[in-house]
Motif scaffolding. Structure first.
Motif, PDB file in Angstrom:
ATOM      1  N   ASP A   1      60.575  98.093  52.905  1.00  0.00           N
ATOM      2  CA  ASP A   1      59.945  98.068  54.225  1.00  0.00           C
ATOM      3  C   ASP A   1      60.310  96.786  54.982  1.00  0.00           C
ATOM      4  OD1 ASP A   1      58.830 100.516  53.818  1.00  0.00           O
ATOM      5  OD2 ASP A   1      56.769  99.809  53.520  1.00  0.00           O
ATOM      6  N   ILE A   2      60.326  95.674  54.276  1.00  0.00           N
ATOM      7  CA  ILE A   2      60.695  94.408  54.922  1.00  0.00           C
ATOM      8  C   ILE A   2      62.168  94.427  55.333  1.00  0.00           C
ATOM      9  CG2 ILE A   2      60.986  91.927  54.548  1.00  0.00           C
ATOM     10  CD1 ILE A   2      58.507  92.007  52.773  1.00  0.00           C
ATOM     11  N   LYS A   3      63.034  94.961  54.488  1.00  0.00           N
ATOM     12  CA  LYS A   3      64.454  95.040  54.827  1.00  0.00           C
ATOM     13  C   LYS A   3      64.688  95.972  56.015  1.00  0.00           C
ATOM     14  CE  LYS A   3      67.533  95.207  51.608  1.00  0.00           C
ATOM     15  NZ  LYS A   3      68.268  95.676  50.409  1.00  0.00           N
ATOM     16  N   GLU A   4      63.916  97.038  56.102  1.00  0.00           N
ATOM     17  CA  GLU A   4      64.039  97.940  57.250  1.00  0.00           C
ATOM     18  C   GLU A   4      63.611  97.220  58.531  1.00  0.00           C
ATOM     19  OE1 GLU A   4      62.409 102.303  58.819  1.00  0.00           O
ATOM     20  OE2 GLU A   4      61.813 101.518  56.854  1.00  0.00           O
ATOM     21  N   PHE A   5      62.553  96.400  58.432  1.00  0.00           N
ATOM     22  CA  PHE A   5      62.123  95.609  59.586  1.00  0.00           C
ATOM     23  C   PHE A   5      63.240  94.673  60.030  1.00  0.00           C
ATOM     24  CE2 PHE A   5      60.569  91.431  60.931  1.00  0.00           C
ATOM     25  CZ  PHE A   5      59.891  91.759  62.090  1.00  0.00           C
ATOM     26  N   ILE A   6      63.914  94.034  59.075  1.00  0.00           N
ATOM     27  CA  ILE A   6      65.018  93.127  59.404  1.00  0.00           C
ATOM     28  C   ILE A   6      66.143  93.889  60.109  1.00  0.00           C
ATOM     29  CG2 ILE A   6      66.799  91.624  58.431  1.00  0.00           C
ATOM     30  CD1 ILE A   6      64.806  91.005  56.146  1.00  0.00           C
ATOM     31  N   ALA A   7      66.468  95.065  59.600  1.00  0.00           N
ATOM     32  CA  ALA A   7      67.573  95.844  60.173  1.00  0.00           C
ATOM     33  C   ALA A   7      67.266  96.271  61.598  1.00  0.00           C
ATOM     34  CB  ALA A   7      67.850  97.068  59.303  1.00  0.00           C
ATOM     35  N   GLN A   8      66.001  96.577  61.877  1.00  0.00           N
ATOM     36  CA  GLN A   8      65.631  97.041  63.208  1.00  0.00           C
ATOM     37  C   GLN A   8      65.396  95.904  64.189  1.00  0.00           C
ATOM     38  OE1 GLN A   8      62.171  99.465  62.490  1.00  0.00           O
ATOM     39  NE2 GLN A   8      63.365 101.240  61.797  1.00  0.00           N
ATOM     40  N   ALA A   9      65.271  94.678  63.667  1.00  0.00           N
ATOM     41  CA  ALA A   9      64.932  93.550  64.530  1.00  0.00           C
ATOM     42  C   ALA A   9      66.030  93.235  65.545  1.00  0.00           C
ATOM     43  CB  ALA A   9      64.635  92.309  63.687  1.00  0.00           C
ATOM     44  N   GLY A  10      67.236  93.716  65.293  1.00  0.00           N
ATOM     45  CA  GLY A  10      68.321  93.447  66.230  1.00  0.00           C
ATOM     46  C   GLY A  10      68.311  94.349  67.440  1.00  0.00           C
ATOM     47  N   GLY A  11      67.456  95.376  67.443  1.00  0.00           N
ATOM     48  CA  GLY A  11      67.412  96.316  68.550  1.00  0.00           C
ATOM     49  C   GLY A  11      66.581  95.817  69.715  1.00  0.00           C
ATOM     50  N   PRO A  12      66.753  96.440  70.886  1.00  0.00           N
ATOM     51  CA  PRO A  12      65.977  96.024  72.062  1.00  0.00           C
ATOM     52  C   PRO A  12      64.497  96.365  71.895  1.00  0.00           C
ATOM     53  CG  PRO A  12      67.212  98.041  72.512  1.00  0.00           C
ATOM     54  CD  PRO A  12      67.668  97.552  71.172  1.00  0.00           C
ATOM     55  N   ASP A  13      63.656  95.468  72.400  1.00  0.00           N
ATOM     56  CA  ASP A  13      62.201  95.681  72.401  1.00  0.00           C
ATOM     57  C   ASP A  13      61.607  95.799  70.997  1.00  0.00           C
ATOM     58  OD1 ASP A  13      62.260  95.750  75.211  1.00  0.00           O
ATOM     59  OD2 ASP A  13      62.741  97.889  75.174  1.00  0.00           O
ATOM     60  N   CYS A  14      62.297  95.292  69.992  1.00  0.00           N
ATOM     61  CA  CYS A  14      61.783  95.322  68.613  1.00  0.00           C
ATOM     62  C   CYS A  14      61.124  93.996  68.276  1.00  0.00           C
ATOM     63  CB  CYS A  14      62.910  95.611  67.625  1.00  0.00           C
ATOM     64  SG  CYS A  14      63.547  97.294  67.710  1.00  0.00           S
TER      65      CYS A  14
ATOM     66  N   THR B   1      61.121  83.459  67.592  1.00  0.00           N
ATOM     67  CA  THR B   1      61.450  84.879  67.719  1.00  0.00           C
ATOM     68  C   THR B   1      61.354  85.379  69.155  1.00  0.00           C
ATOM     69  OG1 THR B   1      59.154  85.486  67.213  1.00  0.00           O
ATOM     70  CG2 THR B   1      60.700  85.345  65.373  1.00  0.00           C
ATOM     71  N   GLN B   2      60.785  84.573  70.062  1.00  0.00           N
ATOM     72  CA  GLN B   2      60.701  84.981  71.464  1.00  0.00           C
ATOM     73  C   GLN B   2      61.839  84.425  72.303  1.00  0.00           C
ATOM     74  OE1 GLN B   2      58.233  87.275  72.474  1.00  0.00           O
ATOM     75  NE2 GLN B   2      58.140  87.254  70.233  1.00  0.00           N
ATOM     76  N   HIS B   3      62.638  83.557  71.734  1.00  0.00           N
ATOM     77  CA  HIS B   3      63.728  82.924  72.491  1.00  0.00           C
ATOM     78  C   HIS B   3      64.956  83.817  72.478  1.00  0.00           C
ATOM     79  CE1 HIS B   3      66.420  79.760  73.951  1.00  0.00           C
ATOM     80  NE2 HIS B   3      65.317  79.125  74.324  1.00  0.00           N
ATOM     81  N   SER B   4      65.546  83.996  73.633  1.00  0.00           N
ATOM     82  CA  SER B   4      66.642  84.968  73.782  1.00  0.00           C
ATOM     83  C   SER B   4      67.888  84.606  72.991  1.00  0.00           C
ATOM     84  CB  SER B   4      67.008  85.118  75.264  1.00  0.00           C
ATOM     85  OG  SER B   4      67.416  83.866  75.806  1.00  0.00           O
ATOM     86  N   THR B   5      68.114  83.308  72.750  1.00  0.00           N
ATOM     87  CA  THR B   5      69.340  82.920  72.050  1.00  0.00           C
ATOM     88  C   THR B   5      69.184  82.851  70.539  1.00  0.00           C
ATOM     89  OG1 THR B   5      68.818  80.558  72.220  1.00  0.00           O
ATOM     90  CG2 THR B   5      70.071  81.540  74.033  1.00  0.00           C
ATOM     91  N   PHE B   6      67.955  83.028  70.039  1.00  0.00           N
ATOM     92  CA  PHE B   6      67.723  82.909  68.599  1.00  0.00           C
ATOM     93  C   PHE B   6      68.152  84.205  67.904  1.00  0.00           C
ATOM     94  CE2 PHE B   6      64.905  82.948  64.799  1.00  0.00           C
ATOM     95  CZ  PHE B   6      65.320  81.756  64.234  1.00  0.00           C
ATOM     96  N   PRO B   7      69.130  84.127  67.002  1.00  0.00           N
ATOM     97  CA  PRO B   7      69.735  85.348  66.442  1.00  0.00           C
ATOM     98  C   PRO B   7      69.069  85.891  65.192  1.00  0.00           C
ATOM     99  CG  PRO B   7      70.979  83.464  65.704  1.00  0.00           C
ATOM    100  CD  PRO B   7      69.859  82.924  66.558  1.00  0.00           C
ATOM    101  N   PHE B   8      67.864  85.429  64.882  1.00  0.00           N
ATOM    102  CA  PHE B   8      67.231  85.817  63.622  1.00  0.00           C
ATOM    103  C   PHE B   8      65.863  86.456  63.858  1.00  0.00           C
ATOM    104  CE2 PHE B   8      69.478  81.740  62.968  1.00  0.00           C
ATOM    105  CZ  PHE B   8      70.507  82.188  62.164  1.00  0.00           C
TER     106      PHE B   8
END
Length: 585
Positions: A75-88, A223-230
């Motif tokens: 479940d945590i890995k799925e959250f990580i994978a989806q975190a790159g999407g818009p509005d996630c 996590t709210q900053h637009s340039t932060f890639p993680f």
């Protein structure tokens, strides 16, 4: 420095940089570019290296048993994978009670992210090696981003060169200068747009509650900053101050919650027990005498039920039973007897860790061991760590081996060589004690509790019984030992690296008596110690259960520091102290 500061500026020079169409195109600060190695070393000095997934401390921490905890990990890995999407959502809080295995799960997630090249960085809070503070959090993450983000190293070093005092500023200022500004300076890069994870574990281990709140806001800002890639996954116990911080807007709506108690763990615990007892049958010297059905299904199911989701409970049982100096069948019977008829005070009946406490009490109930001396050593281990953790000089200095090694404890308390090893040799289920080979191969190796619940157990009188000792009594014992070590050293004047007992004694007196949280019953400072009356000193230096005075004879109540400048005259009854701590060894 961020280029957004010059958003409407064109074609000009500040003397330090040339600006062209709002882009920084060339730095002319020769000292910065010529001294990147020194700047990188400066950054490294302000990181908490032991808190990362690459540290020695981390290597001691177990990950999840193979095949267990897969639901929560996936479940945590799925959250990580989806975190790159818009509005996630890109911030997740993973909470659970003590002993439930949060750190093991976070370590497993970190290892799988590392294998998939999506681990950006990590910070594992703890009670040792300075990990109980967030002072080095931002610097530690920035240092790891130097490897995870192309171009980040050069950008962050330029910013450090422009403000060498950055590490003395607040976490939020460090966040801007050491992470956000460098990310803006290097711009977008297609090389690191894949989802990456930052793992932060054990926030409740940060001692300063105000700092805990600040850390949550720092992680949220990341996590709210637009340039932060993680994305960020952090874990903690559901402490009230942490929970109330998340109730603040907009944290609650911007955070994904993972509640460990919502995941069934009985099957995982049963699988763990089956495989571990199978391993014991195959590898223990007496394993061939155990039937293939040992232990029975009924026993396994009872242990699972008693664990109540606490992996620490069953892992402690396994550590205890696998001791190759005794028959595992006998040891498991001891455990079952302790659980069936635990010797607990009435006040502990509502204690959620009553079964774990009964197990700890059983393991610590070793015949032929002086309980007074055992209590001294058990409380000395976290006390020494607390002193070392509060002073960066001790953690960074080479040659000063002042951690709680067996030799250090024997020397500092004036015990016969080997005493600490003998005392703790029958407790491998609870305490890591370095052997001679580890010390010779890797230098100083230190004693550690396997789990922080052990320290909690010792600090609660209703849980640990006769092994409980107040912080004030521990301070008194250490003060006495420090003075004895300094007296001995005053006759030899040996170098500090050759006399760890005296070195630690001097540092203990300097550091412990200037702490703001010294036990109120002593209310000590250096000046108060010098001016204390005889009765005050009696209270300070009285060792528990010892009626005879142990006050240094030159420490009499007068405004005089002469005794600090010459060998301290100790009482002729030194044997009283030795009898106190080393009888019946």
């Amino acid at each position: 420095m961020s280029s957004k500061l010059f958003e409407n500026a064109k074609q000009f020079s500040t003397g330090d940089v040339n600006i062209d169409n709002s882009r920084i195109i060339n730095y002319h600060i020769s000292d910065i570019t010529a001294n990147w190695k020194e700047l990188l070393e400066l950054l490294l000095r302000h990181t908490t290296t032991e808190a990362t997934h690459e540290s020695v401390t981390y290597s001691y921490t177990p990950s999840c048993h193979p095949g267990t905890r897969r639901t929560i990990i996936n479940d945590i890995k799925e959250f990580i994978a989806q975190a790159g999407g818009p509005d996630c959502l890109r911030l997740a809080w993973f909470s659970g009670p003590a002993g439930a295995g949060k750190t093991c799960i976070q370590r497993s997630v970190a290892e799988e992210c590392l294998a998939g090249t999506i681990l950006g960085g990590s910070f594992f809070f703890g009670r040792d090696s300075g990990r109980d503070s967030a002072d080095g959090l931002v610097a530690t993450l920035a240092h790891q981003f130097c490897s995870a983000v192309p171009g980040f190293r050069e950008a962050v070093l330029r910013n450090i060169g422009l403000d060498l005092s950055i590490f003395s500023k607040s976490l939020l200022v460090q966040l801007q200068r050491l992470i956000f500004d460098p990310l803006e300076d290097i711009g977008e890069s297609q090389e690191w747009i894949q989802p990456k994870a930052v793992i932060v574990d054990g926030l409740d281990e940060c001692r300063d509650k105000a700092q805990r709140k600040q850390v949550i806001h720092v992680l949220h800002a990341l996590t709210q900053h637009s340039t932060f890639p993680f994305c960020v996954i952090f874990s903690s116990r559901p402490e009230l101050d942490i929970l109330t911080t998340f109730l603040e807007a907009p944290l609650w709506s911007n955070t994904k919650r993972f509640r460990l108690h919502g995941y069934a763990s009985d099957e995982d615990i049963l699988l763990y027990l089956i495989e571990e007892f199978s391993r014991i049958r195959k590898t223990h010297p007496a394993g061939h005498t155990l039937p293939a059905t040992w232990p029975t299904r009924e026993v396994l199911e009872m242990l699972v039920k008693m664990a109540s989701g606490q992996f620490i409970f069953v892992s402690t049982i396994v550590h205890y039973v696998e001791n190759d100096s005794q028959h595992p069948g006998t040891l498991l019977t001891n455990v079952l007897d302790a659980i069936a008829t635990p010797k607990r005070p009435v006040a502990s009946l509502s204690n959620p860790f009553a079964d774990l406490d009964a197990l700890y009490t059983q393991i610590l109930s070793v015949s032929g061991i002086n309980r007074t001396l055992l209590r001294l050593v058990l409380h000395a281990i976290p006390e020494i760590w607390s002193i070392i953790e509060t002073n960066s000089l001790l953690t960074e200095s080479e040659g000063l081996e002042l951690g709680p090694s067996p030799l250090m404890l024997d020397t500092f308390f004036g015990l016969p060589p080997g005493t600490t090893n003998i005392l703790l040799s029958k407790m491998p289920a609870l305490i890591h004690v370095p052997n001679q080979h580890q010390t010779e191969t890797h230098g100083a190796a230190y004693i550690r509790f396997y789990h922080k619940s052990m320290e909690d157990y010792l600090k609660a009188p209703e849980r640990s019984g006769d092994l409980f000792q107040s912080e004030g009594d521990t301070v008194a014992q250490f003060t006495i030992a420090a003075i004895h070590n300094l007296q001995r050293w005053s006759h030899t004047l040996d170098t500090p690296t050759r006399d760890s007992g005296a070195t630690f004694g001097a540092l203990y007196l300097c550091l412990r008596f200037t702490w703001p949280d010294v036990p109120t019953q002593y209310d000590l400072s250096i000046s108060e110690l010098e001016a204390a009356t005889d009765s005050k000193l009696e209270n300070i230096f009285r060792s528990r259960g010892t009626q005879k005075s142990l006050v240094p004879t030159n420490c009499r109540g007068r405004q005089n520091t002469s005794y600090m400048r010459k060998p301290i005259a100790l009482p002729t009854s030194r044997q009283a102290l030795e009898d106190k701590v080393s009888t019946d060894v």
